[in-house]
Design an enzyme around this catalytic site. Sequence first.
Site, PDB file in Angstrom:
ATOM      1  N   GLN A 100       0.850  -1.199   0.000  1.00  0.00           N
ATOM      2  CA  GLN A 100       0.000   0.000   0.000  1.00  0.00           C
ATOM      3  C   GLN A 100       0.879   1.240   0.000  1.00  0.00           C
ATOM      4  OE1 GLN A 100      -2.006  -1.376   3.746  1.00  0.00           O
ATOM      5  NE2 GLN A 100      -3.814  -0.682   2.649  1.00  0.00           N
ATOM      6  N   ASN A 101       2.193   1.051   0.083  1.00  0.00           N
ATOM      7  CA  ASN A 101       3.103   2.195   0.193  1.00  0.00           C
ATOM      8  C   ASN A 101       3.487   2.726  -1.186  1.00  0.00           C
ATOM      9  OD1 ASN A 101       2.989   1.677   2.924  1.00  0.00           O
ATOM     10  ND2 ASN A 101       4.795   0.363   2.878  1.00  0.00           N
ATOM     11  N   HIS A 118      -1.414   1.484  -4.375  1.00  0.00           N
ATOM     12  CA  HIS A 118      -1.693   2.918  -4.357  1.00  0.00           C
ATOM     13  C   HIS A 118      -0.759   3.680  -5.300  1.00  0.00           C
ATOM     14  CE1 HIS A 118      -3.701   2.537  -0.115  1.00  0.00           C
ATOM     15  NE2 HIS A 118      -4.390   1.969  -1.071  1.00  0.00           N
ATOM     16  N   CYS A 129      -0.940  18.777 -20.705  1.00  0.00           N
ATOM     17  CA  CYS A 129      -0.448  18.367 -22.029  1.00  0.00           C
ATOM     18  C   CYS A 129      -0.094  16.888 -22.108  1.00  0.00           C
ATOM     19  CB  CYS A 129       0.753  19.230 -22.451  1.00  0.00           C
ATOM     20  SG  CYS A 129       2.290  18.787 -21.615  1.00  0.00           S
ATOM     21  N   CYS A 153       4.779  22.577 -21.100  1.00  0.00           N
ATOM     22  CA  CYS A 153       3.722  23.583 -21.220  1.00  0.00           C
ATOM     23  C   CYS A 153       3.674  24.552 -20.040  1.00  0.00           C
ATOM     24  CB  CYS A 153       2.363  22.904 -21.421  1.00  0.00           C
ATOM     25  SG  CYS A 153       1.665  22.222 -19.907  1.00  0.00           S
ATOM     26  N   GLY A 191       3.353  -4.983   8.815  1.00  0.00           N
ATOM     27  CA  GLY A 191       3.109  -3.559   9.044  1.00  0.00           C
ATOM     28  C   GLY A 191       1.820  -3.011   8.469  1.00  0.00           C
ATOM     29  N   SER A 193      -2.458  -2.698   9.568  1.00  0.00           N
ATOM     30  CA  SER A 193      -3.515  -3.001  10.531  1.00  0.00           C
ATOM     31  C   SER A 193      -4.742  -3.564   9.838  1.00  0.00           C
ATOM     32  CB  SER A 193      -3.873  -1.752  11.331  1.00  0.00           C
ATOM     33  OG  SER A 193      -2.740  -1.347  12.069  1.00  0.00           O
ATOM     34  N   GLU A 219       1.019  -3.923  16.408  1.00  0.00           N
ATOM     35  CA  GLU A 219      -0.099  -4.091  17.337  1.00  0.00           C
ATOM     36  C   GLU A 219      -1.060  -5.154  16.809  1.00  0.00           C
ATOM     37  OE1 GLU A 219      -1.294  -0.053  17.241  1.00  0.00           O
ATOM     38  OE2 GLU A 219      -2.274  -0.239  15.306  1.00  0.00           O
TER      39      GLU A 219
HETATM   40 ZN   LIG Z   1       2.365  20.007 -19.645  1.00  0.00          ZN
END
Ligand SMILES: [Zn+2]
EC number: 2.3.1.286
Length: 251
Positions: A100-101, A118, A129, A153, A191, A193, A219
Amino acid sequence: MEEEIRKAAEILAKSKHAVVFTGAGISAESGIPTFRGKDGLWKKYDPEEVASISGFKRNPRAFWEFSMELKDKLFAEPNPAHYAIAELERMGIVKAVITQNIDMLHQRAGSRRVLELHGSMDKLDCLDCHETYDWSEFAEDFKKGEIPRCRKCGSYYVKPRAVLFGEPLPQRTLFEAIEEAKRCDAFMVVGSSLVVYPAAELPYIAKKSGAKMIIVNAEPTMADPIFDVKIIGNAGEILPKIVEEVKKLRR
Ligand SMILES: [Zn+2]
């Protein structure tokens, strides 16, 4: 804890297709602040303002100024947990890392197959552009406090391919992650949750498909009952120990 480390190593040593799932916790040990939780960044910043796609389109500067505060963190180094995971891949055990990092620390530690749910900061696109850039083209100026601007641009709407709030997850990557969860024989969470989708979902898919389940987290989590091995602590200390045990077992 030694007993749990040994159990985790036994599972991995026997595995022919292990998958690792990582969240913010692994990068926190490299000094990258987490977003949720009690010291999380969202206690200090409004994500809608600084990290959503609509916020970015209103004011890209707010996003970059927020990123600027994380500047030193964006240049953090991988820690022993990242290196341990890369080593398990070189040993032929880990076949994929789902993360997810967005910090690219797995790749920098040597992991080759990384599914970034992600996205990442690695590439940027000009929304005006459609020119594409590598982060490295802006990194030096960014360190000096200049925010990225399209060289072609002049637009400030140069957006990293990290998934912002309000944007869909990259569908192909998500599909591949689900496939990996289905086919793996060992699934190790490091790491996370496991509260946000799809993090909350993938371990259940793996479990249902018959994978042995390991979690290393700072945890306890709500999903703990589905794990065969649960280790509470710092991944940077625990994962290298697991790798050492795997090596002994494979000798
Ligand atoms: Zn541009």
